[in-house]
Write an enzyme that holds these catalytic residues in place. Structure first.
Site, short mmCIF file in Angstrom:
data_model
loop_
_atom_site.label_atom_id
_atom_site.label_comp_id
_atom_site.label_asym_id
_atom_site.label_seq_id
_atom_site.Cartn_x
_atom_site.Cartn_y
_atom_site.Cartn_z
N ALA A 31 25.65 67.87 -16.05
CA ALA A 31 24.75 68.63 -15.19
C ALA A 31 23.41 67.89 -15.17
CB ALA A 31 24.60 70.04 -15.73
N GLY A 77 28.88 68.36 -18.07
CA GLY A 77 29.43 68.93 -16.85
C GLY A 77 30.40 67.99 -16.15
N GLU A 85 33.57 68.56 -17.78
CA GLU A 85 34.00 69.91 -17.37
C GLU A 85 34.54 69.92 -15.94
OE1 GLU A 85 30.11 71.33 -18.76
OE2 GLU A 85 31.21 72.94 -19.72
N GLU A 134 26.31 68.19 -24.97
CA GLU A 134 25.25 69.19 -24.77
C GLU A 134 24.53 69.55 -26.06
OE1 GLU A 134 28.32 69.41 -23.53
OE2 GLU A 134 28.27 70.08 -21.44
N1 CAA Z 1 21.02 64.34 -15.64
C1 CAA Z 1 20.04 63.71 -14.99
N2 CAA Z 1 19.88 62.36 -14.98
C2 CAA Z 1 20.78 61.65 -15.68
C3 CAA Z 1 21.82 62.23 -16.40
C4 CAA Z 1 21.94 63.66 -16.35
N3 CAA Z 1 22.93 64.31 -16.96
N4 CAA Z 1 22.53 61.27 -17.02
C5 CAA Z 1 21.95 60.11 -16.70
N5 CAA Z 1 20.88 60.33 -15.89
C6 CAA Z 1 19.97 59.33 -15.31
C7 CAA Z 1 19.04 58.76 -16.37
O1 CAA Z 1 17.94 59.61 -16.57
C8 CAA Z 1 18.67 57.45 -15.72
O2 CAA Z 1 17.69 57.71 -14.73
P1 CAA Z 1 16.43 56.70 -14.56
O3 CAA Z 1 17.04 55.40 -14.15
O4 CAA Z 1 15.60 57.34 -13.47
O5 CAA Z 1 15.76 56.63 -15.88
C9 CAA Z 1 19.94 57.03 -15.00
O6 CAA Z 1 20.73 58.21 -14.88
C10 CAA Z 1 20.74 56.02 -15.79
O7 CAA Z 1 20.94 56.53 -17.09
P2 CAA Z 1 20.59 55.68 -18.41
O8 CAA Z 1 19.45 54.75 -18.16
O9 CAA Z 1 20.43 56.68 -19.53
O10 CAA Z 1 21.93 54.84 -18.58
P3 CAA Z 1 22.61 54.35 -19.93
O11 CAA Z 1 23.74 53.46 -19.52
O12 CAA Z 1 21.61 53.80 -20.87
O13 CAA Z 1 23.21 55.68 -20.60
C11 CAA Z 1 24.40 57.78 -20.62
C12 CAA Z 1 24.23 56.39 -19.95
C13 CAA Z 1 24.93 57.58 -22.05
C14 CAA Z 1 25.42 58.54 -19.80
C15 CAA Z 1 23.04 58.51 -20.66
O14 CAA Z 1 22.48 58.48 -19.36
C16 CAA Z 1 23.13 59.93 -21.09
O15 CAA Z 1 23.23 60.21 -22.28
N6 CAA Z 1 23.07 60.89 -20.11
C17 CAA Z 1 23.08 62.31 -20.40
C18 CAA Z 1 24.47 62.80 -20.80
C19 CAA Z 1 24.41 64.28 -21.13
O16 CAA Z 1 23.74 64.69 -22.04
N7 CAA Z 1 25.16 65.08 -20.35
C20 CAA Z 1 25.18 66.52 -20.53
C21 CAA Z 1 24.20 67.16 -19.55
S1 CAA Z 1 23.98 68.87 -19.82
C22 CAA Z 1 25.35 69.59 -19.17
O17 CAA Z 1 26.21 68.96 -18.58
C23 CAA Z 1 25.40 71.07 -19.37
C24 CAA Z 1 26.61 71.72 -18.87
O18 CAA Z 1 27.65 71.74 -19.49
C25 CAA Z 1 26.55 72.46 -17.66
#
Ligand code: CAA
Length: 282
Positions: free
Chosen positions: A90, A133, A136, A156
């Protein structure tokens, strides 16, 4: 909030009920929508945020799924992401400042539950990250085909929250309590091969073959007797939603109902006469 999306104009060729071809132009910001023969293809398209599932993407994806579900020429759908990410969860930026009351008054994440109302099969073609998400959403699909570099996870807990699009429930039903607890409580990612071993994923294929494999699987499904395909999907889903006795009763009912379709007559007649069946989805 910065806008990371650009509008995509895609043309969908539809045959209307009079047999005329009509071209409909769909304008979407966060997904690409196309038809490949009898398969609907939805490609998540927010590359700058690794296909983070924001409100707009949910709205557009659900709308595209509903359109395909009511299109008699479409028999299955594939949802794909980009080579780098199916979806990284998400949208954290969109959620970061939200309060309990915001979610209580407008629980937009729960709109994803509407995927369950889609009757035609949906295959997730997962490459790269399927996290939070994203994992999911893959679990909401009927089965998952993954590329060999795919990674699945429910991270998460690292954000101070927990899964919110059904992950705690569907993951537990899919891979069992111990593995679901491991993923949800440690937030660790699991690679494609491990995901296959635990039954989260149906097939793992080389990255360059992913989309083709998923589309071929969807074409195969779309070539069968459509009413029976829908009944079969519904029967398998009963296994996750009802006690065994109720599920078995429903399966018996649907099995009998399949004999009310023209496709059953055609399929069995074709077998007996050693020819290929021609299903007319009736
Ligand atoms: N939401 C918003 N933006 C996201 C994102 C997310 N879930 N995941 C990645 N991005 C964005 C980053 O902020 C980044 O944006 P910028 O270039 O503007 O900085 C861009 O995507 C590229 O990401 P990274 O630079 O972090 O890329 P990476 O290769 O170094 O890492 C990753 C990749 C491991 C997937 C890392 O981006 C990450 O950990 N993302 C978050 C994963 C996460 O925590 N997901 C759960 C979200 S909460 C959820 O989903 C709740 C639910 O159940 C409903």
């Amino acid at each position: 909030m910065k806008n990371k999306d650009e509008s995509n104009k895609t043309t969908v060729v539809k045959v209307d009920s009079f047999g005329d071809k009509e071209e409909k132009t769909n304008s979407t910001e966060t997904i690409l929508v196309e038809k490949r023969e009898k398969v609907g293809l939805i490609t998540l398209n927010r590359p700058k945020s690794l296909n983070a599932l924001n409100r707009q993407l949910a709205k557009e994806t659900l709308s595209a799924l509903k359109k395909f579900d009511s299109d008699p020429d479409v028999g299955a759908v594939v949802i794909a992401g980009s080579p780098r990410a199916f979806a990284a969860g998400a949208d954290i930026e969109e959620m970061a400042e939200k309060t309990f009351i915001d979610f209580y008054m407008d629980d937009f994440l729960s709109s994803w539950d509407e995927v369950r109302t889609i009757k035609i099969p949906i295959i997730a073609a997962v490459s790269g990250f399927a996290l939070g998400g994203g994992c999911e959403l893959a679990l909401l699909c009927d089965f998952i085909i993954a590329s060999d570099d795919a990674q699945f996870g429910q991270p998460e807990i690292k954000l101070g929250i927990l899964p919110g699009i059904g992950g705690s429930q569907r993951l537990a039903k899919s891979v069992g309590k111990s593995m679901a607890m491991d993923m949800v409580l440690t937030g660790r990612n699991i690679p494609a091969q491990e995901a296959k071993e635990i039954g989260l994923v149906a097939r793992v294929v080389p990255k360059e073959e992913l989309l083709q494999t998923a589309i071929e699987a969807a074409q195969t499904i779309a070539g069968f007797n459509s009413p029976s395909v829908r009944m079969a999907k519904s029967a398998v889903n009963m296994a996750f939603e009802t006690p065994l006795d109720a599920g078995l009763k429903q399966e018996r009912l649907l099995f009998k109902a399949a004999f009310a379709t023209e496709g059953q007559k055609e399929g069995m007649n074709a077998f007996v006469n050693k020819r290929a069946p021609v299903f007319r989805n009736k």
